[in-house]
Structures are given as structure tokens and as C-alpha cells.
Design a protein around this motif. Sequence first.
Motif, short mmCIF file in Angstrom:
data_model
loop_
_atom_site.label_atom_id
_atom_site.label_comp_id
_atom_site.label_asym_id
_atom_site.label_seq_id
_atom_site.Cartn_x
_atom_site.Cartn_y
_atom_site.Cartn_z
N PHE A 174 0.84 -1.19 0.00
CA PHE A 174 0.00 0.00 0.00
C PHE A 174 0.87 1.24 0.00
N GLN A 194 -4.25 1.75 -2.36
CA GLN A 194 -3.86 0.44 -2.87
C GLN A 194 -2.55 0.51 -3.64
N PHE A 306 -7.90 -3.22 0.25
CA PHE A 306 -7.04 -3.56 1.38
C PHE A 306 -7.43 -4.92 1.96
#
Length: 693
Positions: A174, A194, A306
Motif C-alpha cells: 500500500f 492500494q 485492502f
Amino acid sequence: MRPSLLIAAILSTTAAVTIAQTPGQKTTAAGKNGKIAPAKTAPAGNDGPQLGTFGFDMAGRDTSVPPGNDFYDYANGTWDKTTEIPADRSTYGMFHRLQDLSREQTRTILEEQAKQPGSKSGDFYTSFLDEAAVNAKGVTPVKPWIAAIKDAASKEALAAEAGRMQRRGAGTLFGMYVNQDDKNPDTYAVVMGQSGLGLPDRDYYLKDDAKLAANRTAYQAYLAKMLTLAGEPNADARAAAVVAMEKAIAAAHWTRVESRDADKTYNKLTFEELTTRAPGYDWAAHFKAAGIPTNGPLLVAQPSAFTGEAKVWADTPLPVLKDHQLLRMLSSYARYLSKDFDDTRFAFYGTELSGTPQQQARWKRGVDLVSEHLGEDLGRVYVARYFPPESKAAADDLVKNVITAMGERLKKLEWMAPETKQKALTKLAAFTPKIGYPDTWRDYTALEIKRDDLVGNVARGNEFEFQRNLDKLGKPIDRGEWFMTPMTINAYANPTMNEIVFPAAILQPPFFDPKADPAVNYGGIGAVIGHEISHHFDDQGRKYDPTGKLADWWTEKDVTQFKAFTDRLVAQYDAYEPLPGQHVQGALTLGENIADLAGLTVSLDAYRLSLGGKKAPVIDGTTGEQRFYLGWAQVWRTKYRDQTLRQLLLTDPHSPGPERANVVRNLDPWYSAFGARPGQKLFLTDEQRIRIW
């Protein structure tokens, strides 16, 4: 919401910077006494504009093309036919022309500083240019990181190592940065998005397309070669496992259209809520190692992504996870390792994905690197040397004039409710324009730079910036901060700051020339200014109120009518097919297309007002309004390699240059200026033309 850029980051020399006004001070939205500053006539004689006789390169036109068939080709066709993309470029146009100039100017500064040991910028530049020393070290500078990744005995330990690598600028699952809280813009928050992919977008992994399939095959070969260069065995099988892992990550990712929605991407979570919603990843270990606090709010842009990424992590064997992190690091740092790593990375990202035959000269890459890490250190010298006060003053007048014209447009708008209109005018009056450079330059005292340690310099530079961002948490908003250097050929609108920002380097021909005819300047930088202003009222920017807060301040009827306009604009751009079988994505490029349309509309108003009731002169057989539109088209002279254009159509929120130039087909005055008529390709009936502002 991140700032909206004029062009894709593909050009940028990057970094951050602020204007010659007190941070937080609001600039009024009108000229002196609320009036439009008069247009200034271009001086004659030898002291004339840089391009042509009035600021436009008339020789670059192709007058065999009727303007109504293709205005881009009419204005730029000969330039397009006779211009070759340089071997070290994936695209080439007016932005790149200015970038070349900015690099040359910055290079001069760096070469001077390199002769002064102890100069941070000079030492950093020297460390990059010493290719022999870099080659001699090979992979040695990153061997400790390789060992740390390989020695991680558990997924928890690897997550901690990923946190340390994130501080050094290496890719992880991330992305993280610190920005204003969109719904509480007087405070900072940690923003998470992301990541985890080595290819440009999820479509490269998931789309059934022969060219993208070839890219995937080449990517796997690239990863295998990277492992081999690092001395790792079984490279082919290990690379295949990493590609499979990234495909699973890609399947969890949101599309780019989804990820540009300011409402959908605002998801405020506590750290505990993140760990509950995305189980399977050791968030605590990562945050602790990266130094990210867990006691404040987290703005998670794509929560389901996520969740999916964490599941991929949980389901993937530890050796594959190690290889993924190892390859993210090697790919991030290959440019600063020996020539074999650097060339391998360029062969894939430069040639395979972008079609660029030749790596840029090392000095160019060195200028970009130092600008990225020490941009304001260089910027201080750059503006003193290359940005004269008269350029700033003239640009200030243009900005005020275009803001005033936007205000007049808003007042006369028929489709917007009176209460919404009043708030829109309040928002416009609260704008902070930033022109050229910062009031307060960034302090790099704490950043250690060594003349003989390139990888260390890059790592320390990344950590310095990472920590500088984290240090904002809990402090008042720095309204003087910039997100571009003065040397950057770009501009941006920042909705939470309610600001528009124009670095010094873009305030040059063809965008702006104090010696050019005013019509060309209004069609160039004036329309760019209008573009950035109107970003605050595009389909996402409009969601931010006069204080910069993401809030619902439009009436339901306003939203419905606005969407009717924007749906038509999406359909118009969806129909464009720059490559066979590949169209512009109208929904992805919507914000930029709205801004182009509005920017031109408002800047023409500003130009007309600047004439003070007088008629513009005819120059070289062109009227003032013809010169205005030619100035706009000249800005978007751009050539693309097919591979790059394909990538941009998949990933970039900006339409290609020709389509941006041809937005004029929606503007009534363009038809009067150039006589476009029924049967010509760009012609739209009165009912088909899209008029928002």
C-alpha cells in the motif's frame, strides 16, 4: 483528494514548493479595484515574441486541413509531420520542449554547485554522475536490505521489513502519505491507497488483450532477470510466482474510475478498524517499523482492496512474499545500481512498456533525481536566475483577470440554484493563487548527503521526505506548502487548500510570453489558469465547499443537471479512438475534460474583457479570437509512441493532446472564428454542443 494536475506526472521533475505571499493569505479574486487589467500589446522589432511574429508558430500549421475537420491538425499538422520524437523520449511536445529548457537551466546550477564540496545538491548530483563508482559497487549497496528480507523468519517479520522499505521509497502492498482530512481540512491525517503492482494498472494483469498479454510475459522475464542479477537461483519459477501473486492483488484493486471518486474514497478508519476489515496482514509490525502512528485517523481510499490485498498476503507462502518485496525493492532502486540493473529496468519500463529506444543521458536523469529530493534547494537559485519579477507580475494580472471572468460566468449561470451560486462565488473569492515559487524555502539541514554514496543518498532522501510528512500530524496546516518545484512544467489545483498553483517554469512560451500578442497568452496560460480554476468546480472538485471541506453543498437539482452535462461529455470522449480498438475513457478523463472546456470558455471571456471594448487588431491575417484558439492548440502539440499512448489511454486521467485541442468543437465562438460547417468531422449542432459554465 490529491491535487488535479494539468498533465500527467510522466513529465514532472517532481518535488515541492510556495508563492510570494504570506502563507495562508488570501488573494482577492479581481484585478485592481475589481476590474480586468488591460491587455498589453506585444512589443515590435527585434524584441518580439519567441514564437512567430505574435507568439504562434504559423509555419507549424497545415492549412490543407479544414479547421472544422480537425482543428489540432489545422493548427499543428506541419509541426506534427516534421517533428521526430527524440530517441530518449516516449512522447514529445510543447511541455517537453520546456522541460528540456528547465533541465538545461537546472543543470547549469548543479554543475556550479558540484564544484563546491559540501553543497547538498552538488554532492547528490556528483554521486549520480560518477557512473564508474556506481558500476564498481554493483548490487553491494542494497545487499544488507536483500539479506534482511531473506532473513525474515515470519510474515510478521517481513511486514516489519516492508515498513522499513517503505520509508526508503520501495514499493509495498500500500501507498501512504499525509494530507489534509477532506472532511476536516484544518487537520492532517494519514492517507492510504492500494498498491503492490509492478505493471502500471490492474488491466495489465486482468484484461484479455494480446498486447497486454505480451507485456505480462515481458514483465515476468524482467523480474526473472532482476533476480538473476541479484545472484538468486531458480529465477524463472520465482518470478512466475510473484506475477501470480500480483494478479491476485490486481483482482482486488479498484478501477481508476472508482479511485477518482472523492466520496467513495473517503473512508475514515481507526487502526483497529483497519486490522479488523483487512485481516491477514501484520499491520502493527508494518506501522511500527515505518514509524506511522496508530492513534490517529486513517483515510483508506479503497477499503475492499485492502481487504483483498491482506487476504492475498495471508494465502501466499512466505518465500513468495519475500520475493515480491525483494523485487519491489530492486525495481525501485535499479536506477541507482550498476549499469546491468539500470539497463534491465529501462529495457522493460522504457522500451517494452513505453516504446522508448534509448535511455536518457545520465545528466538529465541526475537533474531529475536531485530536483526530486532537493527541489527547493535548487528552486531558490532557479527563480533568482530565470524567473524575472515582470513575468510574475504579468502572470498575476492574468490570474486575477481569469478569476474575475469566472465570477461573471457564475453570476449569469442559469442552471444553478441561487443559493448554490452564492456559495460558489464565495468559494471563488476565497481562492489562493500561487505563482512561481514559495515564500519560505524548505530546510534540508537534517538530510545527510554524501558525495560517494548514491544509494544511501536516495534512501536518506526518501526517508527525509517520508518523515517530513509524518511530522505534519498534529500540527497546523501549512498553507504555504507546494507540491511541485519551481522548475516543474505543470500546474495543479488543490481542493482542500482551495488553491491554484503555477510553478515558474511553465510561465514561458508557448504558454506565456510577455512579448506575445495577448490573445495567444490567453489561449495558452490563460486557458491553463481557467483549467485549474475550474477543477474546483469539476465533477469531483465541486464537492469541496469554500473552506476546502468535502461536503454536500449543491442542491439535488443542481447535481442532476450537472450530471446531465457531464454524461454527455463522457459519451463525446468515449467516441474518440486514438489507437485502433482503443478509445479515450470518458469517465476516467472527465475531470480534465470539464476543466479544458471551462478553462477555454472563461479565458476567452477574460481576453475579451481585457480589450476594454476595443477591437483586437488583425495580425498576419488572423483575428484576435483566431489567435486565441491557435494559442490553445499550440500548447497541445504532442506526439506519442504507440506503446506510451496505449498506456496513457489505460491509466491517465488526461485525454491525449489532439483530443484536448479539439475540445473547441463545443464552443460557439470557435465556429464564428473558423467557419466550421455541417458535414465537417468536428461540427456539432447547437443542441449537441456541451456548455457547462
